[in-house]
Design a protein around this motif. Sequence first.
Motif, short mmCIF file in Angstrom:
data_model
loop_
_atom_site.label_atom_id
_atom_site.label_comp_id
_atom_site.label_asym_id
_atom_site.label_seq_id
_atom_site.Cartn_x
_atom_site.Cartn_y
_atom_site.Cartn_z
N LYS A 133 0.93 -1.11 0.01
CA LYS A 133 -0.15 0.04 0.12
C LYS A 133 1.01 1.32 0.07
O LYS A 133 1.88 1.45 0.78
CB LYS A 133 -0.95 0.05 1.21
N GLU B 168 0.31 4.13 1.39
CA GLU B 168 0.48 4.52 2.41
C GLU B 168 1.55 4.07 3.46
O GLU B 168 1.91 4.78 4.53
CB GLU B 168 -0.74 4.79 3.01
N GLU B 169 1.99 2.82 3.17
CA GLU B 169 2.65 1.99 4.04
C GLU B 169 4.27 2.48 3.73
O GLU B 169 5.26 2.06 4.38
CB GLU B 169 2.68 0.85 3.98
N TYR C 41 4.77 8.49 0.96
CA TYR C 41 3.32 9.11 0.99
C TYR C 41 3.37 10.49 1.38
O TYR C 41 2.34 11.14 0.88
CB TYR C 41 2.43 8.15 2.27
N SER C 42 4.30 10.90 2.51
CA SER C 42 4.22 12.34 2.91
C SER C 42 4.61 13.49 1.56
O SER C 42 4.40 14.47 1.90
CB SER C 42 5.10 12.48 4.38
N MET D 6 -3.60 2.15 -3.63
CA MET D 6 -3.76 3.46 -2.79
C MET D 6 -5.38 3.85 -2.70
O MET D 6 -6.09 3.34 -3.45
CB MET D 6 -2.99 4.56 -3.74
N ASP D 7 -5.50 4.78 -1.96
CA ASP D 7 -6.99 5.35 -1.81
C ASP D 7 -6.84 6.46 -2.47
O ASP D 7 -6.40 7.68 -2.30
CB ASP D 7 -7.09 5.65 -0.33
N GLU E 224 -8.41 9.90 -1.48
CA GLU E 224 -7.28 10.60 -0.69
C GLU E 224 -6.26 11.11 -1.44
O GLU E 224 -6.06 12.36 -1.15
CB GLU E 224 -7.06 9.62 0.42
N VAL E 225 -5.62 10.40 -2.51
CA VAL E 225 -4.43 10.87 -3.04
C VAL E 225 -4.71 12.14 -3.98
O VAL E 225 -4.03 12.99 -4.21
CB VAL E 225 -3.91 9.63 -3.49
#
Length: 383
Positions: free
Chosen positions: A172, A174-175, A179-180, A198-199, A202-203
């Motif tokens: 994922k 975000e893992e 991501y940041s 990924m979401d 959100e992204v």
Amino acid sequence: MVTAAAAHKPQQQQTRVLIAGNYCHDVLIQDDTVKAESLGGAASFISNVVNGMSIPCNLVSKVGEDFKYPVDYTPIVIPTSKTTVFHAYFDLGIHENGHQDRVLKRVCACDPIRPSDLPDVRSNFGMAVGVGGEILPETLERMIEICDAVFVDIQALIRVFDSVDGTVKLVKLEETGFYSMLPRIGVLKASSEEAVFMDVEEVRKWCCVVVTNGKDGCKVYWKDGELRISPFSANQEDPTGAGDSFLGGFVAGLVQGLAVPDAALLGNLFGSLTVEQIGLPKFDSRLLQRVKDEVQRRKMQCLHCERSDNELYFLKPVGHEQFHASLGSAKLIPPCSSQARPWTPSNSPKETEQTPIPHYTAQAKLLVNSVYEEPIQTVEGKP
Ligand SMILES: Nc1ncnc2c1ncn2[C@@H]1O[C@H](COP(=O)(O)OP(=O)(O)OP(=O)(O)O)[C@@H](O)[C@H]1O
Ligand SMILES: O[C@H]1[C@H](O)[C@@H](O)[C@H](O)[C@@H](O)[C@H]1O
């Protein structure tokens, strides 16, 4: 070790596109038989398109002394490492929907690209396009610093490799340590298989997301809207590199000042041309000339479109469908020489509906700035 500065092909004064990703050796396997061996790596497919469109670029790639293909951009040769090698198994990953997917194994991995390998000159467009884990978080950080807008292929961020046989698995987004950084990149490109890692909802708040979907074309998402971009028909022989060529065409379109939807059409065109050949495609020179002419014509048309406001950048400019038709007819030009070899059953694409949802976002501004704000500054020193 050859340094990045020494290894680069002499550049024109203004470097507009910086591509970072390792070249690799691709081995295509079906029924336990090697069907083809080819130069691979997203960087090679992308530079093939960008060069085909006569756009100057700079490429940073690492290989071992065993690297066996002639290339336009001299890679950094690492004496202590071997060239990245992928084995693509075409009989292990047939989807129930008939879409032929590959099982990929990274059987060798060259060194990662480090921030110090990147050039000191500023670029308008940076492309972080690793395939074997060579883009490190600090490398992407540096690209964000030295490029006006950074385009990232999610495969550079979410791949992990089985410690025994190198099978590529995805984690994922975000893992990951990337991501940041999303709010500071321009565009994140993913295939539909990768997009589930990924979401998207959100992204898309942070950066423009482009999801490619094989013969169905692609979809562009931004904070407040989304747009489906029509495909081009193709007789698929080998899907390898379609996503890379898409990204090359997309960026080539943006470099030349096309709006996002028109540039995505150029991406779809190069994706469709790529699946028609095995390995790295050779584009016909007459076809390329026609595509360049169509892009110039489109650019001139859109100069007259009202574009005083960032809001318009994601909009399909008037004449988008006509541009699609013109590029489609460029595909029909008889080739100077035929490159395609029959190997797998062909696919025929379906036309898809188009849904324009125009809205302003910060991402649009980022892209507008990268395209329209000129001067390229020199970075004064690395941290
Ligand atoms: N069979 C096809 N017919 C027409 N166009 C295609 C076909 N396959 C791919 N394309 C074009 O190429 C683009 C990228 O393809 P795809 O979504 O398969 O990328 P990908 O899975 O990342 O490819 P790869 O990992 O093999 O490089 C698509 O958005 C589409 O425009
Ligand atoms: O040459 C290919 C190509 O770049 C693909 O996009 C990538 O998924 C593979 O790993 C690579 O071997």
